[in-house]
Design a protein around this motif. Structure first.
Motif, PDB file in Angstrom:
ATOM      1  N   GLY A 186       9.931   3.232  -7.771  1.00 49.75           N
ATOM      2  CA  GLY A 186      10.101   1.998  -7.025  1.00 49.75           C
ATOM      3  C   GLY A 186       9.426   1.987  -5.680  1.00 49.75           C
ATOM      4  O   GLY A 186       9.133   0.923  -5.131  1.00 49.75           O
ATOM      5  N   SER A 187       9.136   3.165  -5.109  1.00 54.79           N
ATOM      6  CA  SER A 187       8.471   3.220  -3.808  1.00 54.79           C
ATOM      7  C   SER A 187       6.962   3.210  -3.931  1.00 54.79           C
ATOM      8  O   SER A 187       6.250   3.211  -2.931  1.00 54.79           O
ATOM      9  CB  SER A 187       8.899   4.475  -3.061  1.00 54.79           C
ATOM     10  OG  SER A 187       8.425   5.643  -3.738  1.00 54.79           O
ATOM     11  N   GLY A 188       6.455   3.242  -5.195  1.00 56.03           N
ATOM     12  CA  GLY A 188       5.019   3.241  -5.397  1.00 56.03           C
ATOM     13  C   GLY A 188       4.424   4.618  -5.545  1.00 56.03           C
ATOM     14  O   GLY A 188       3.205   4.761  -5.676  1.00 56.03           O
ATOM     15  N   ARG A 189       5.291   5.667  -5.585  1.00 49.88           N
ATOM     16  CA  ARG A 189       4.766   7.024  -5.729  1.00 49.88           C
ATOM     17  C   ARG A 189       4.532   7.315  -7.197  1.00 49.88           C
ATOM     18  O   ARG A 189       5.300   6.908  -8.063  1.00 49.88           O
ATOM     19  CB  ARG A 189       5.749   8.029  -5.140  1.00 49.88           C
ATOM     20  CG  ARG A 189       5.225   9.473  -5.104  1.00 49.88           C
ATOM     21  CD  ARG A 189       6.245  10.383  -4.425  1.00 49.88           C
ATOM     22  NE  ARG A 189       7.494  10.422  -5.193  1.00 49.88           N
ATOM     23  CZ  ARG A 189       7.713  11.249  -6.229  1.00 49.88           C
ATOM     24  NH1 ARG A 189       6.768  12.076  -6.630  1.00 49.88           N
ATOM     25  NH2 ARG A 189       8.878  11.231  -6.845  1.00 49.88           N
ATOM     26  N   ILE A 190       3.435   8.016  -7.484  1.00 53.75           N
ATOM     27  CA  ILE A 190       3.108   8.395  -8.856  1.00 53.75           C
ATOM     28  C   ILE A 190       3.961   9.599  -9.239  1.00 53.75           C
ATOM     29  O   ILE A 190       3.898  10.650  -8.579  1.00 53.75           O
ATOM     30  CB  ILE A 190       1.614   8.731  -8.997  1.00 53.75           C
ATOM     31  CG1 ILE A 190       0.755   7.493  -8.646  1.00 53.75           C
ATOM     32  CG2 ILE A 190       1.282   9.212 -10.407  1.00 53.75           C
ATOM     33  CD1 ILE A 190      -0.732   7.765  -8.598  1.00 53.75           C
ATOM     34  N   LYS A 216       0.428   7.959  -3.610  1.00 50.53           N
ATOM     35  CA  LYS A 216       1.020   6.669  -3.927  1.00 50.53           C
ATOM     36  C   LYS A 216      -0.031   5.853  -4.678  1.00 50.53           C
ATOM     37  O   LYS A 216      -1.236   6.050  -4.531  1.00 50.53           O
ATOM     38  CB  LYS A 216       1.459   5.940  -2.662  1.00 50.53           C
ATOM     39  CG  LYS A 216       2.617   6.621  -1.930  1.00 50.53           C
ATOM     40  CD  LYS A 216       3.171   5.740  -0.829  1.00 50.53           C
ATOM     41  CE  LYS A 216       3.883   4.531  -1.403  1.00 50.53           C
ATOM     42  NZ  LYS A 216       4.662   3.792  -0.390  1.00 50.53           N
ATOM     43  N   VAL A 217       0.432   4.943  -5.502  1.00 49.33           N
ATOM     44  CA  VAL A 217      -0.490   4.166  -6.328  1.00 49.33           C
ATOM     45  C   VAL A 217      -1.457   3.347  -5.481  1.00 49.33           C
ATOM     46  O   VAL A 217      -2.555   3.005  -5.909  1.00 49.33           O
ATOM     47  CB  VAL A 217       0.297   3.260  -7.292  1.00 49.33           C
ATOM     48  CG1 VAL A 217       0.970   2.114  -6.531  1.00 49.33           C
ATOM     49  CG2 VAL A 217      -0.614   2.712  -8.388  1.00 49.33           C
ATOM     50  N   ASP A 218      -1.094   3.044  -4.232  1.00 47.59           N
ATOM     51  CA  ASP A 218      -1.975   2.273  -3.353  1.00 47.59           C
ATOM     52  C   ASP A 218      -3.311   2.975  -3.121  1.00 47.59           C
ATOM     53  O   ASP A 218      -4.321   2.326  -2.827  1.00 47.59           O
ATOM     54  CB  ASP A 218      -1.294   2.029  -2.004  1.00 47.59           C
ATOM     55  CG  ASP A 218      -0.004   1.227  -2.155  1.00 47.59           C
ATOM     56  OD1 ASP A 218       0.109   0.501  -3.154  1.00 47.59           O
ATOM     57  OD2 ASP A 218       0.865   1.327  -1.280  1.00 47.59           O
ATOM     58  N   ALA A 219      -3.324   4.328  -3.261  1.00 50.55           N
ATOM     59  CA  ALA A 219      -4.565   5.073  -3.043  1.00 50.55           C
ATOM     60  C   ALA A 219      -5.591   4.796  -4.130  1.00 50.55           C
ATOM     61  O   ALA A 219      -6.784   5.078  -3.948  1.00 50.55           O
ATOM     62  CB  ALA A 219      -4.270   6.567  -2.969  1.00 50.55           C
ATOM     63  N   LEU A 227       1.992  -7.313  -3.632  1.00 50.39           N
ATOM     64  CA  LEU A 227       1.922  -7.611  -5.056  1.00 50.39           C
ATOM     65  C   LEU A 227       2.902  -6.740  -5.840  1.00 50.39           C
ATOM     66  O   LEU A 227       3.552  -7.213  -6.787  1.00 50.39           O
ATOM     67  CB  LEU A 227       0.491  -7.381  -5.570  1.00 50.39           C
ATOM     68  CG  LEU A 227      -0.593  -8.320  -5.008  1.00 50.39           C
ATOM     69  CD1 LEU A 227      -1.975  -7.848  -5.446  1.00 50.39           C
ATOM     70  CD2 LEU A 227      -0.345  -9.746  -5.476  1.00 50.39           C
ATOM     71  N   ARG A 228       3.005  -5.481  -5.421  1.00 53.02           N
ATOM     72  CA  ARG A 228       3.928  -4.574  -6.121  1.00 53.02           C
ATOM     73  C   ARG A 228       5.370  -5.012  -5.919  1.00 53.02           C
ATOM     74  O   ARG A 228       6.173  -5.010  -6.866  1.00 53.02           O
ATOM     75  CB  ARG A 228       3.711  -3.153  -5.576  1.00 53.02           C
ATOM     76  CG  ARG A 228       4.514  -2.073  -6.259  1.00 53.02           C
ATOM     77  CD  ARG A 228       3.913  -0.701  -6.017  1.00 53.02           C
ATOM     78  NE  ARG A 228       3.515  -0.459  -4.645  1.00 53.02           N
ATOM     79  CZ  ARG A 228       4.359  -0.125  -3.670  1.00 53.02           C
ATOM     80  NH1 ARG A 228       5.653  -0.013  -3.920  1.00 53.02           N
ATOM     81  NH2 ARG A 228       3.917   0.102  -2.442  1.00 53.02           N
ATOM     82  N   GLN A 229       5.708  -5.442  -4.707  1.00 53.36           N
ATOM     83  CA  GLN A 229       7.067  -5.916  -4.444  1.00 53.36           C
ATOM     84  C   GLN A 229       7.356  -7.188  -5.238  1.00 53.36           C
ATOM     85  O   GLN A 229       8.464  -7.398  -5.742  1.00 53.36           O
ATOM     86  CB  GLN A 229       7.241  -6.173  -2.945  1.00 53.36           C
ATOM     87  CG  GLN A 229       7.170  -4.921  -2.076  1.00 53.36           C
ATOM     88  CD  GLN A 229       8.271  -3.933  -2.425  1.00 53.36           C
ATOM     89  OE1 GLN A 229       9.378  -4.304  -2.848  1.00 53.36           O
ATOM     90  NE2 GLN A 229       7.969  -2.642  -2.255  1.00 53.36           N
ATOM     91  N   PHE A 261      11.427   2.412 -12.846  1.00 51.02           N
ATOM     92  CA  PHE A 261      10.039   2.878 -12.870  1.00 51.02           C
ATOM     93  C   PHE A 261       9.145   1.776 -13.465  1.00 51.02           C
ATOM     94  O   PHE A 261       9.611   0.844 -14.104  1.00 51.02           O
ATOM     95  CB  PHE A 261       9.902   4.152 -13.724  1.00 51.02           C
ATOM     96  CG  PHE A 261      10.718   5.304 -13.219  1.00 51.02           C
ATOM     97  CD1 PHE A 261      10.177   6.205 -12.302  1.00 51.02           C
ATOM     98  CD2 PHE A 261      12.027   5.496 -13.657  1.00 51.02           C
ATOM     99  CE1 PHE A 261      10.937   7.271 -11.851  1.00 51.02           C
ATOM    100  CE2 PHE A 261      12.773   6.551 -13.203  1.00 51.02           C
ATOM    101  CZ  PHE A 261      12.239   7.452 -12.304  1.00 51.02           C
ATOM    102  N   VAL A 262       7.843   1.976 -13.278  1.00 51.16           N
ATOM    103  CA  VAL A 262       6.830   1.147 -13.929  1.00 51.16           C
ATOM    104  C   VAL A 262       5.865   2.067 -14.661  1.00 51.16           C
ATOM    105  O   VAL A 262       5.374   3.046 -14.080  1.00 51.16           O
ATOM    106  CB  VAL A 262       6.044   0.292 -12.923  1.00 51.16           C
ATOM    107  CG1 VAL A 262       4.896  -0.456 -13.627  1.00 51.16           C
ATOM    108  CG2 VAL A 262       6.955  -0.718 -12.250  1.00 51.16           C
ATOM    109  N   VAL A 263       5.646   1.747 -15.935  1.00 49.28           N
ATOM    110  CA  VAL A 263       4.636   2.464 -16.708  1.00 49.28           C
ATOM    111  C   VAL A 263       3.344   1.632 -16.641  1.00 49.28           C
ATOM    112  O   VAL A 263       3.322   0.481 -17.077  1.00 49.28           O
ATOM    113  CB  VAL A 263       5.069   2.665 -18.164  1.00 49.28           C
ATOM    114  CG1 VAL A 263       3.949   3.372 -18.946  1.00 49.28           C
ATOM    115  CG2 VAL A 263       6.364   3.459 -18.235  1.00 49.28           C
ATOM    116  N   ALA A 264       2.296   2.237 -16.052  1.00 52.05           N
ATOM    117  CA  ALA A 264       0.997   1.548 -15.925  1.00 52.05           C
ATOM    118  C   ALA A 264      -0.001   2.207 -16.863  1.00 52.05           C
ATOM    119  O   ALA A 264      -0.252   3.409 -16.761  1.00 52.05           O
ATOM    120  CB  ALA A 264       0.499   1.602 -14.485  1.00 52.05           C
TER     121      ALA A 264
END
Length: 690
Positions: free
Chosen positions: A32-36, A58-61, A74-76, A119-122
Motif C-alpha cells: 500500500g505504500s508503493g514499495r515493491i 518504490k514503484v515510483d522509481a 494516480l496510485r492513491q 497489495f497490488v499485483v502489477a
C-alpha cells in the motif's frame, strides 16, 4: 488419509512460488505504500535490475520522469477504487529501466488482500518489439520528418533550398546510406542530380543519367510508379551500372515526382541492409516527392505571375506612349511628305535627299512603335493579301544568312497556292518565331523546310471561327518542318501554352509559340503541331485564303483609290499639329473639311443639320467623349454617315477578333496621304453598303 490431506497445502506453496518465478510476463507485488515486495525474474530482465535491487525500491522509481510527480496521486486514486485492469486494453505506458532508458510496456493491475494487508499485483509486458508497435513508431518518425520538410517548404522562397535539404533529411529518416533528388532536364532527355547525400562508404551518384527505359530513372519515369529493388545484382528490369551491381548498397527505392500528369524527377534511396524498403518507406518518400513538386509548382507560379505582371506593365507603358508617339510621327511624316511635294524642295537635289532621309527615319520610328506594341501583344492586325510563296522565299533568304551553314533551309511553294488574308508583318514574325525554335531543336544542324499549298480540307476549328462562308480551297496551309530532336507527347500537349518552355532558365520565355497561336487565332485561322522524340517537329498554320483574289494590277488600282472630289468631311482631332496635317492631306484630296477639336463640337455641327459624307475622328480625344462614343451618337443622328476612326493606340484596336470585329474601320497612326485616301474611300464604300 492424513498425508493426502496435507499434500494440497505443500503443493500450493511450492507450486505458486515456482509459477511466480516461471511466469513469462514480468510480475511485481506492491504494498500500500508503493514499495515493491516481490519481483519475478522476467520483470528484472525487462527492467535491467536484479530481483534484490527491485525489492529495495518504490514503484515510483520505475516511472518515467515525465509522470513521476503525478504517479503517487494516480496510485492513491487506484486504492480508492481498486479493481482488476486487464493487460492489453487498459494502460500502455513506458517504464524506466535501470540504465535510465525507457521501454514500452503494457500494464495490468489486480488488487490482492492477504489478511489485513492490501497489495497490488502489477503485470508488465514489454511491447517494444511488437511489429505493430514498431510500425507505429516508424510511422511517427516519418511523420515527424515530413513535418520538418514541410516547414522548410513553407519558409523557403527558392525551391533549391528545399531540394538541397531533402536528400539529407530523407536519408536520416530512412537510416539509409544514400539519397538523391533527380530532376528531369527541360529537354526531357536526361536527369540531373539536384541534391545528393552519401555516407562515407557510399560513393555519390553520377550527375547526369539518360532518360531511357533501360536506366532505373527512365524505367521509373516510364512506369510512373514507385520501384523497390531488392538486389541490384539480380535486377533484370533495366540495365544496372557496374558500380551499383557490385556495390554494398543493393537495396533501392525510387519514387517518381509527378506534376500535372508529367514526371519531373525521381527520388532515389539506397540501403545496405536487406529488406529495408516496404510500404511505409514508399509512402514516406511519396509524401516527400509531393512536397518537392508542390514547392516547385509554387515557385513556377510565382515566377510566371511576376513575369506576367512585368509584361502587363510593359504593355500598359507601351500603350500609353504609343498614342502620343504616333501622333508625333504623324506630324513629322505628314509635314515631310508635304515638304517633299513643295516645288522648291522637289527641284533641289540636296533638299530632296535630306527630306527623304528624314522620312526614312520617321518610318523607322513607326516600325519601332509597331514592334513595341507587338512585344506587349497589343499590336493591331492590318490584314491584307499576302503572297505566301514570295514571303517564304524572302524569309528563307534571310534565314540562310542568319542561321548558319549547319541549317539547310528549303522552300516548297505550291504553284496554285492562293494569297492568304493576314497581317504580313505579324505572319513573318510568327514564321521567324517558329524558325528560331526549330534552330534550337537542331543544335548539330539539320533541315528546315517551309511549304505552302491550298488546303483541300478546312479544319473544323477554323470553319467554326469563320462561319459557313468558308469553302474548300479558301484556306492556305503553311507548314514549317524541322529534323530536330522533337517533342514527346507531354511536351507537345503544352507547346502553345503561355510561359511553357523546355529551354534552360534564361534562354526562353515560353511566349514564342503562344504568341504565334494568338496571332493565328486572331487572324481567323488554326494551328496544329505534330512531333515525336528523335523525328523532328512539324507545325502547320491554316490561314484564310482570298476568294477570287485580285490580279496585281487590280490590287494596285485598289491601293490608289481616293474619295470622290468634294467629299464633305467632319474631322475631329484634339492635337493641333496633327489636325493641320490631316487638313492638308484632305485638302489635297479635294475634300471639303470642317475641323473640330473635340466630340462635343462635332455633335453640335450635326445637330445644326450640317450635311457630311464622312466622319473622320481620332479615338482618343482627351477629356470627355471619345471617338467611338462620338461615332455611335453621330451615326444615330445621321444613319447614312460613313465613319473612319484613327488612333496611335487604343484598346479598341487591340480588342478586335473574328468573333468581335470592329464596327468601323480604323486608320493606324502615323499614316500617309495615300493611306488616308485609301481608308477614306473604303469607309465611304462601307457606309454606302450599310
Amino acid at each position: 488419509m492424513q498425508p493426502d490431506d496435507a499434500a494440497p497445502a505443500a503443493f500450493d506453496a511450492s507450486m505458486f512460488a515456482s509459477l511466480f518465478d516461471a511466469y513469462p510476463e514480468g510480475v511485481l507485488l506492491i504494498d500500500g505504500s508503493g514499495r515493491i515486495v516481490l519481483a519475478n525474474p522476467a520483470v528484472a530482465q525487462l527492467l535491467g535490475y536484479t530481483r534484490e535491487q527491485l525489492t529495495s525500491l518504490k514503484v515510483d522509481a520505475l516511472v518515467p520522469a515525465t509522470v513521476a510527480t503525478r504517479h503517487e496521486g494516480l496510485r492513491q486514486g487506484y486504492w480508492q477504487s481498486p479493481r482488476p485492469r486487464p493487460m492489453g486494453n487498459d494502460l500502455e505506458l513506458t517504464a524506466r529501466r535501470a540504465d535510465g532508458t525507457e521501454v514500452m510496456v503494457e500494464i495490468a493491475l489486480s488488487p490482492l488482500r492477504v489478511g489485513n494487508a492490501h497489495f497490488v499485483v502489477a503485470s508488465l509486458r514489454g511491447i517494444g518489439e511488437y511489429p505493430r508497435v514498431q510500425r507505429a513508431i516508424r510511422r511517427a518518425r516519418y511523420n515527424e520528418y515530413i513535418a520538418q520538410v514541410g516547414r522548410v517548404a513553407v519558409d523557403a522562397r527558392d525551391p533549391q533550398e528545399l531540394i538541397s535539404c531533402v536528400a539529407a533529411l530523407a536519408a536520416q529518416a530512412l537510416e539509409v546510406e544514400a539519397m538523391t533528388v533527380w530532376l528531369l532536364e527541360p529537354n526531357r532527355l536526361e536527369f540531373r542530380a539536384a541534391s545528393i547525400f552519401a555516407s562515407g562508404s557510399e560513393p555519390p551518384a553520377n550527375g547526369i543519367v539518360p532518360n531511357r527505359a533501360d536506366t532505373m530513372l527512365g524505367y521509373v519515369a516510364a512506369q510512373r510508379e514507385a520501384l523497390i529493388v531488392s538486389s541490384f545484382a539480380r535486377e533484370n528490369r533495366f540495365n544496372v551500372a557496374p558500380a551499383l551491381r557490385e556495390g554494398k548498397a543493393q537495396n533501392a527505392l525510387a519514387v517518381p515526382m509527378i506534376d500535372d500528369g508529367r514526371v519531373i524527377g525521381v527520388l532515389v534511396a539506397h540501403a545496405v541492409r536487406q529488406g529495408r524498403f516496404a510500404d511505409d518507406e514508399k509512402s514516406f518518400v511519396e509524401s516527400l516527392a509531393n512536397l518537392v513538386v508542390t514547392s516547385l509548382q509554387r515557385a513556377q507560379t510565382e515566377a510566371q505571375l511576376a513575369h506576367a505582371q512585368r509584361m502587363e506593365s510593359v504593355g500598359q507603358l507601351t500603350g500609353g506612349i504609343a498614342h502620343d508617339f504616333n501622333n508625333l510621327l504623324t506630324i513629322i511624316q505628314g509635314n515631310l511628305q508635304m515638304l517633299a511635294d513643295h516645288p522648291e524642295v522637289s527641284g533641289h537635289p540636296l533638299l530632296g535627299q535630306m527630306v527623304k532621309a528624314a522620312a526614312r527615319a520617321g518610318n523607322r520610328g513607326a516600325e519601332l512603335t509597331s514592334k513595341l506594341l507587338a512585344f506587349s501583344r497589343r499590336q493591331t492586325l492590318a490584314a491584307g493579301p499576302v503572297d505566301v510563296g514570295a514571303l517564304l522565299n524572302a524569309l528563307a533568304d534571310m534565314l540562310r544568312r542568319t542561321l548558319g551553314e549547319r541549317i539547310h533551309v528549303v522552300v516548297h511553294a505550291h504553284p496554285a497556292c492562293p494569297p492568304c488574308l493576314a497581317d504580313p508583318g505579324q505572319l513573318e514574325s510568327a514564321l521567324l518565331n517558329i524558325a528560331v525554335n526549330s534552330r534550337d531543336a537542331m543544335p548539330e544542324g539539320g533541315t528546315l523546310t517551309f511549304s505552302c499549298a491550298p488546303c483541300l480540307t478546312v479544319p473544323a476549328e477554323m470553319r467554326a471561327g469563320l462561319g459557313t462562308s468558308v469553302n474548300v480551297g479558301e484556306c492556305v496551309a503553311i507548314t514549317i518542318r524541322d529534323t530536330g530532336v522533337g517533342m514527346n507527347a507531354a511536351v507537345l500537349d503544352r507547346a502553345f501554352e503561355p510561359f511553357f518552355t523546355t529551354k534552360d532558365a534564361g534562354k526562353g520565355t515560353g511566349l514564342g509559340l503562344s504568341t504565334v497561336y494568338g496571332f493565328v487565332k486572331q487572324s481567323g485561322g488554326h494551328i496544329k503541331a505534330d512531333s515525336s522524340v528523335g523525328a523532328g517537329t512539324s507545325i502547320v498554320l491554316f490561314l484564310p485564303g482570298l476568294r477570287g483574289h485580285a490580279t496585281p494590277a487590280a490590287r494596285e488600282a485598289v491601293q490608289t483609290e481616293a474619295p470622290p472630289h468634294g467629299t464633305r468631311v467632319l474631322m475631329v482631332e484634339d492635337d493641333a499639329d496633327v489636325r493641320e496635317v490631316a487638313l492638308a492631306f484632305l485638302d489635297t484630296l479635294g475634300c471639303e473639311v470642317v475641323a473640330c477639336t473635340d466630340a462635343e463640337l462635332a455633335l453640335a455641327e450635326l445637330q445644326r443639320g450640317a450635311a457630311f459624307d464622312l466622319l473622320f475622328s481620332d479615338i482618343t480625344l482627351g477629356a470627355g467623349m471619345n471617338g467611338i462614343e462620338l461615332a455611335e451618337r453621330a451615326h444615330a443622328l445621321a444613319p447614312g454617315l460613313a465613319v473612319l476612326l484613327t488612333s496611335g493606340y487604343s484598346r479598341y484596336l487591340a480588342a478586335e477578333s473574328p468573333d468581335h470585329p470592329r464596327q468601323w474601320p480604323v486608320l493606324q497612326k502615323p499614316y500617309s496621304r495615300d493611306q488616308l485616301s485609301l481608308a477614306a474611300a473604303g469607309a465611304l464604300r462601307a457606309g454606302a453598303r450599310g
